[in-house]
Each structure stands twice: as structure tokens, then as C-alpha cells.
Design a protein around this motif. Structure first.
Motif, PDB file in Angstrom:
ATOM      1  N   ILE A  35      -5.001 -14.154 -45.720  1.00  0.00           N
ATOM      2  CA  ILE A  35      -5.078 -13.809 -44.304  1.00  0.00           C
ATOM      3  C   ILE A  35      -3.952 -14.478 -43.529  1.00  0.00           C
ATOM      4  O   ILE A  35      -3.762 -15.701 -43.622  1.00  0.00           O
TER       5      ILE A  35
ATOM      6  N   ALA B 248     -14.732 -10.867 -48.932  1.00  0.00           N
ATOM      7  CA  ALA B 248     -14.085  -9.593 -48.575  1.00  0.00           C
ATOM      8  C   ALA B 248     -14.836  -8.470 -49.263  1.00  0.00           C
ATOM      9  O   ALA B 248     -14.589  -8.168 -50.434  1.00  0.00           O
TER      10      ALA B 248
ATOM     11  N   VAL C  97     -15.118 -10.628 -44.058  1.00  0.00           N
ATOM     12  CA  VAL C  97     -13.968 -10.504 -43.150  1.00  0.00           C
ATOM     13  C   VAL C  97     -13.583  -9.047 -42.889  1.00  0.00           C
ATOM     14  O   VAL C  97     -12.886  -8.750 -41.936  1.00  0.00           O
ATOM     15  N   PHE C  98     -14.038  -8.121 -43.750  1.00  0.00           N
ATOM     16  CA  PHE C  98     -13.789  -6.708 -43.463  1.00  0.00           C
ATOM     17  C   PHE C  98     -14.546  -6.282 -42.206  1.00  0.00           C
ATOM     18  O   PHE C  98     -14.150  -5.374 -41.501  1.00  0.00           O
TER      19      PHE C  98
ATOM     20  N   TYR D 133     -13.130  -9.888 -38.897  1.00  0.00           N
ATOM     21  CA  TYR D 133     -11.858 -10.481 -39.266  1.00  0.00           C
ATOM     22  C   TYR D 133     -11.535 -11.692 -38.398  1.00  0.00           C
ATOM     23  O   TYR D 133     -10.999 -12.685 -38.857  1.00  0.00           O
TER      24      TYR D 133
ATOM     25  N   ASP E 131      -9.185 -12.768 -53.388  1.00  0.00           N
ATOM     26  CA  ASP E 131      -9.178 -11.332 -53.137  1.00  0.00           C
ATOM     27  C   ASP E 131      -8.213 -10.986 -52.011  1.00  0.00           C
ATOM     28  O   ASP E 131      -7.561  -9.945 -52.054  1.00  0.00           O
ATOM     29  N   LEU E 132      -8.128 -11.821 -51.013  1.00  0.00           N
ATOM     30  CA  LEU E 132      -7.317 -11.523 -49.832  1.00  0.00           C
ATOM     31  C   LEU E 132      -6.587 -12.767 -49.362  1.00  0.00           C
ATOM     32  O   LEU E 132      -7.047 -13.882 -49.581  1.00  0.00           O
TER      33      LEU E 132
END
Lengths: 111, 393, 128
Positions: free
Chosen positions: B34, A27, A59-60, A63, B31-32
Motif C-alpha cells: 500500500i 485483502a 482493505v478492499f 482502504y 498480497d498487497l
């Protein structure tokens, strides 16, 4: 998506080393993602020189790829080959876990 | 069983992946996250940093608190809602001679008093009721302890525990007692001194009276009697000081009344003939004011008793004492309704001993003013400050 | 026939004792040689006919005037007149417990004493 493909060089001592296809989902420049990229680059230089293909997916930017690959948490490293497919979640901070997944545990550092 | 069931192998893999994800989350390596059905992105970075920061801060505070807790010289206990010891600090060992393990889980009264029930007037029970700081000083053998209890309350202001502090105040108590003793000794000494001064004055008075008895000369006898009376006025100040609470001030009003009555007795005044009328405001004064004041009053009252009412005439001597509204001046008025003074008598130039001393004392010693007035008898009005002396005792 | 009232004077200050003795004698009383201690006073009442004891409270010697008076009262039930510079409550209470004829606060002049004794016995003489 960036591809980083290294082919084995002739005369290399790593002749028996299988070819690795790795996909790292990150990310942007979030700390764990940056860390995972650094760890993987280091592993590549140490063990996989000339016998791996590494795809880093941000993924930014993409996605959908994360959804397609059924990624739940970022960063995640997918070892696509050699089979069976393995998944490592996190910043790859535990080197042993990564080496184990790559089947490189106990392997000498490649000179 | 249906056909779309997930093969065992795949289930195993999904499980492993979920576990790995959770584990990475716990380690803060994510970090994320989903979402599966919709693009749900959660940023973890700030949370993780905040968590680390909080952990560090909590750790730092805990260390800071623990160090403080243990470096305080008083025995501190944190008590739970049932008044049992949760934590105790290092000083507990020093002050109450028992280790943290011995104290833990016990009621404070078991540790301090060795009783199965709280003592009467227990500050802890009082705190539980009042939800305020309560304290108690108690003697334990040779030692003095002070127990202070502060309540710990929850958001609904309910008692959930208490901070129980035991301080050893033996040193303070000893110092206090020593100070008290020393003060008492000094008080005793000063009173003894007043007593002896008064006693010596009585001896002098007796000597003068004896001398008067051995003398045939009327004038000499009068002189000795006059001096005697003056010494008596001074001795009375010492008696009042001896009796006074603070040993440095006497009530001028009480003194004036006693002195006037004493003089009436000395000059054998028939009670119905000459009456004394007092209108005296209570004013405490130092010896430096009382003695000169007494000497002046002695002259004025003696004079009125001897001369204002000749031939068994009846009359009144009134004495008035006031503090001026500005608080600066004391105003003293002595008035009689007798025959007044002889014609052509000039107070300012008077040669008589009594009057000369009055003027000298008021103007020189008291730094005041004195005036005489003739109106239905003789009135003497004087005013002086009492602020030019400071207490020496 | 009338007999003179006998006074025992206990006062350790010689000058004060002398003055009081002279004045009381002039008023017609018989005053024994003044004594300076409580002990001497207790001995004196055993061998002398004392009608009233005039006692200072602070005295030379081991015992004070109140203690001496207590012994004198228990021996002969002699009337007591105290004269003292003491105005302490505890001393006063001890003295008052003996039910004295008077408790005079010093400075005491002959003028203070003679009326008290006169009130007790009349002018210098008493009826037997």
C-alpha cells in the motif's frame, strides 16, 4: 469492519491472561490474507478463548483504514494491547514469531 | 537539530516494521503493498505463484539437464570464452580417465593432448573462427577419438564458449577397418578368379592352336582357328573385368575397340589397306552383355576382314555404338564398304555356323533384333536391352 | 657365320610353353627346354648362352618372373620379354624398371612374339 469480541468466562483458568486487542488487515480472499485469518482463528481457539477482541479489516472495503494505520503490506497484524503495540507483517506462518509478539511463548495450550 | 526530529524509539519501531515488511515480501507472504501518499495497490499473488512455478520448472530443467548430461556416453565439456572447461560430465572420467576436478579450469588441449598449446587443425579454434560445428578424428595410442565442437554465441553472435564433445570411436574404426579388409580380400579373390579364367582360356587357346598345327586338313584348321578366335574374344572380357574398377562392368566401347584391333592383328591386316573407324559412345555393361556382344562382334568383324575385301582390296570397317535416346536400347552397327554378300544369300535361313550363332545370340540371349543391309557393302545393325541383367558381383 | 638366336622360355603352363616353343622353332630360333620356375631360369642363364629370355610373370616356385628377370639382368644383362596376364600397376612398374624389350599382355599368341624377336635379332639368326 467486523468485530469479534470474547469476554472472559467466570471460573476460567485463564484468569491471569491479559485482554488482547488485535487488528488484522487483509485483502479480500487473497491467499496470504486467507492464511493469516486461519492462523489467527486457530491461535484464538488455542490460547485466547474469552480474552480477546479481533478486528479484521479488509482493505478492499476500507482502504482508508490501511492508510490511517500506516499499513505498508497486507496482511499485517497489529497487536494493540497489551502494550507496547506490536506489528507482524505477513501470513503469520511462523507461529513462534506470533506467539512471541503476543507474549504467549512457552504458554500451555488452553483447554 | 530541529524540533520535528523523530524520537529514537519511534525510528527504531519504523525500522523494525520496514524490516519485517521486507522479510515478509521476500517470503512471498504479502498480497498487497500500500502506497503512502496515494492508494497504490500491487497484487503479489500471481507474481509469487509465477515465481514458485518458475523456480520449480528451473529446478526440474536443471535436474533433467544434469541427468542427461551425465547419462550421455560421450565426454561433454562446456567451455568458456577462453576455452577453459566450465563443466564436465561423468563420461569424461570413463573416456579420458580424469575426474571433473582435474579437468575444471583447464584448456582442452592440456587434458587431451597434454600440450601447452592447441594442436594444429584444432577443431575448437576452427569453431571459434567459423562459429559452426567443427570436428576432428584423432588417434590416441590404440584408441580413436572423435572431437566435435559446437559454438555458444551471445545475442550479438559473439563467441562466448563452446560445447566440446569427445566420443570414443575405436569400435567403429575397427569395424570399418575389418570391413575394408574383408572387401579388399573379396576384391582380390574376384580379380584372381577373372585372372585364372583368362589364364585357362589361354591354355585352351594354346591347345587348339597346337591341335591345328598337328592337322593337315585345311577345313579343320579353319574351324580350330575360328573357335580360338571366339575364346579370345571371351578372354578379353575377363581381362577387361580384371582391370575394371568395380569388377562387375566393363566399358563396351573400350572392349569393342580392343577386340577389333586384336582381330585385325590376327588376320594380319595391312594397316593401310583396311582401316577401322570407331564411333563409340562410352557404355558400361555387365559381363552378361559383354560376352555375347563380343562373340557377335567377333563373327561380324572376322567375316568382314576375311571376305569383304578380296584380292588385297582396300576398304573400311566402321563400328558405331549408341544408347538410344530413351535409354532403353543399345544400338550397335558394323558396316563395311566391301563387296557385300553373294547373290541369293538369305541371312534368315543361313546355314553357316557363324551366322547361326550371331542370330541365336542376339535374339535368344540378348533378346534383341538384328538386321543385315546391303548398300555399298554390308551393314549389320543390332539393338538390344541391357536392363534384363543385374550385377552379381 | 650366322648363329641361331637362343631363347630361354620361362612359362609354367605346359601347353602354352609347348605351343610357343614349336612356333618359335619353326620361325628359326633355338628354344631351350621351357622352365616352370624363376629359380630354374636364374640357374639356366649361368650355364647357357641365352640371347633373350621370354618370361611369364606368375610362375611356380618362390620367386616371380620379375624377380627372376632382375637377377638374370644383373647376371648377364640378358634382354627380357615379359608375357603376362598381370596388368596391375605395381607389377607393371617393377617390370618396366628393368627396361624390357616388350611387355606382352596375355593371351599371348605366337603371332605376338615372333615380330618382337625378329625386331631384336632378325629372322632366326644373328650375326656374331
Amino acid at each position: 469492519m467486523e468485530a469479534n469480541i470474547q469476554r472472559p468466562e467466570t471460573g476460567s483458568s485463564a484468569g491471569k491472561t491479559p485482554f488482547y486487542r488485535l487488528r488484522l488487515f487483509v485483502a479480500g480472499s487473497e491467499p496470504n490474507s486467507d492464511k493469516a485469518k486461519a492462523v489467527l482463528a486457530n491461535l484464538r481457539d488455542k490460547y485466547l478463548r474469552g480474552c480477546c477482541e479481533i478486528n479484521v479489516v479488509d482493505v478492499f472495503e476500507n482502504y482508508q483504514a490501511a492508510i490511517d494505520y500506516q499499513i505498508v503490506a497486507i496482511p499485517t497484524l497489529i497487536v494493540e494491547s497489551p502494550p507496547p503495540q506490536k506489528v507482524i507483517v505477513g501470513s503469520l506462518s511462523n507461529e513462534d514469531t506470533v506467539l512471541d509478539a503476543l507474549g504467549l511463548a512457552g504458554r500451555e495450550v488452553q483447554l | 537539530m530541529s524540533d520535528d526530529r523523530i524520537p529514537y524509539q519511534e525510528l527504531q519501531e519504523q525500522l523494525q516494521r520496514a524490516e519485517a515488511t521486507l522479510s515478509a515480501l521476500r517470503r512471498g507472504e504479502v498480497d498487497l503493498v500500500i502506497g503512502e501518499t496515494q492508494p497504490l495497490v500491487v497484487r503479489f499473488k500471481d507474481l509469487v505463484e509465477e515465481k514458485d512455478r518458475l523456480l520449480q520448472e528451473t529446478d526440474r530443467l536443471a535436474k533433467e539437464w544434469q541427468t542427461t548430461f551425465n547419462s550421455v556416453g560421450d565426454a561433454i565439456w562446456i567451455l568458456d570464452a577462453e576455452q577453459r572447461v566450465l563443466h564436465s560430465n561423468k563420461a569424461t572420467e570413463h573416456i579420458l580417465h580424469c575426474s571433473a576436478q582435474e579437468v575444471a579450469g583447464k584448456h582442452c588441449w592440456e587434458v587431451i593432448h597434454g600440450t601447452t598449446k592447441p594442436i594444429p587443425n584444432c577443431p575448437l579454434l576452427r569453431t571459434k573462427k567459423s562459429l559452426q560445428r567443427e570436428s576432428l578424428e584423432l588417434q590416441l595410442g590404440e584408441r580413436w577419438l572423435k572431437v566435435t565442437v559446437d559454438p555458444i554465441v551471445d545475442a550479438d553472435n559473439q563467441f562466448t564458449g563452446a560445447v566440446h564433445i569427445v566420443s570414443d570411436i575405436t569400435g567403429r574404426k575397427q569395424t570399418e577397418a575389418a570391413l575394408q579388409n574383408s572387401l579388399q580380400e573379396k576384391t582380390q579373390l574376384i580379380r584372381e578368379l577373372y585372372h585364372r579364367t583368362k589364364n585357362n582360356m589361354q591354355v585352351i587357346m594354346s591347345m587348339l592352336m597346337l591341335q591345328a598345327e598337328f592337322t593337315e586338313d585345311e577345313q579343320t584348321r579353319d574351324m580350330l582357328q575360328g573357335t580360338n578366335s571366339r575364346i579370345h574374344a571371351m578372354a578379353l572380357v575377363h581381362e577387361k573385368l580384371y582391370q575394371s574398377q568395380n569388377l562387375s562392368r566393363i566399358n563396351l566401347n573400350e572392349y569393342i575397340q580392343d577386340l577389333a584391333q586384336l582381330l585385325a592383328q590376327t588376320y594380319r591386316v595391312t594397316p593401310n589397306k583396311i582401316t577401322l573407324a570407331f564411333d563409340l559412345e562410352p557404355i558400361p555393361v555387365l559381363i552378361d552383355i559383354a560376352v555375347p556382344c563380343g562373340l557377335v562382334l567377333n563373327e561380324l568383324i572376322s567375316n568382314a576382314l576375311k571376305h569383304a575385301f578380296p584380292h588385297k582390296q582396300s576398304g573400311e570397317i566402321s563400328i558405331r555404338l549408341r544408347r538410344a535416346p530413351d535409354n532403353e536400347l543399345i544400338i550397335l552397327t558394323i558396316a563395311d564398304n566391301g563387296i557385300g554378300m553373294p547373290r541369293n544369300f538369305n541371312y534368315g535361313r543361313s546355314e553357316t555356323f557363324g551366322l547361326q550363332t550371331i542370330v541365336a545370340i542376339v535374339e535368344h540371349q540378348l533378346q534383341g533384333k538384328i538386321v543385315f543391309e546391303e548398300k555399298n557393302g554390308l551393314t549389320c545393325r543390332m539393338q538390344f536391352k541391357d536392363s534384363h541383367y543385374e550385377a552379381r558381383v | 657365320m650366322p648363329k641361331k638366336v637362343n631363347i630361354l622360355l620361362v612359362e609354367d603352363e605346359a601347353i602354352i610353353a609347348l605351343l610357343l616353343k614349336r612356333n618359335l622353332e619353326r620361325a628359326g630360333y633355338n628354344v631351350y627346354k621351357p622352365l616352370a620356375t624363376g629359380e630354374a631360369a636364374v640357374e639356366a642363364v649361368k650355364t647357357n648362352d641365352v640371347d633373350v629370355a621370354l618370361m611369364d610373370i606368375r610362375l611356380a616356385g618362390e620367386i616371380d618372373g620379375v624377380e627372376a628377370a632382375e637377377k638374370i639382368v644383373s647376371l648377364c644383362n640378358t634382354p627380357i620379354i615379359f608375357m603376362t596376364g598381370y596388368v596391375d600397376n605395381d607389377v607393371r612398374e617393377r617390370a618396366q624398371a628393368l627396361n624390357p624389350v616388350a611387355y606382352l599382355v596375355k593371351p599371348v599368341t605366337p603371332n605376338d612374339i615372333t615380330p618382337v624377336i625378329a625386331g631384336l635379332f632378325g629372322e632366326g639368326e644373328k650375326e656374331i
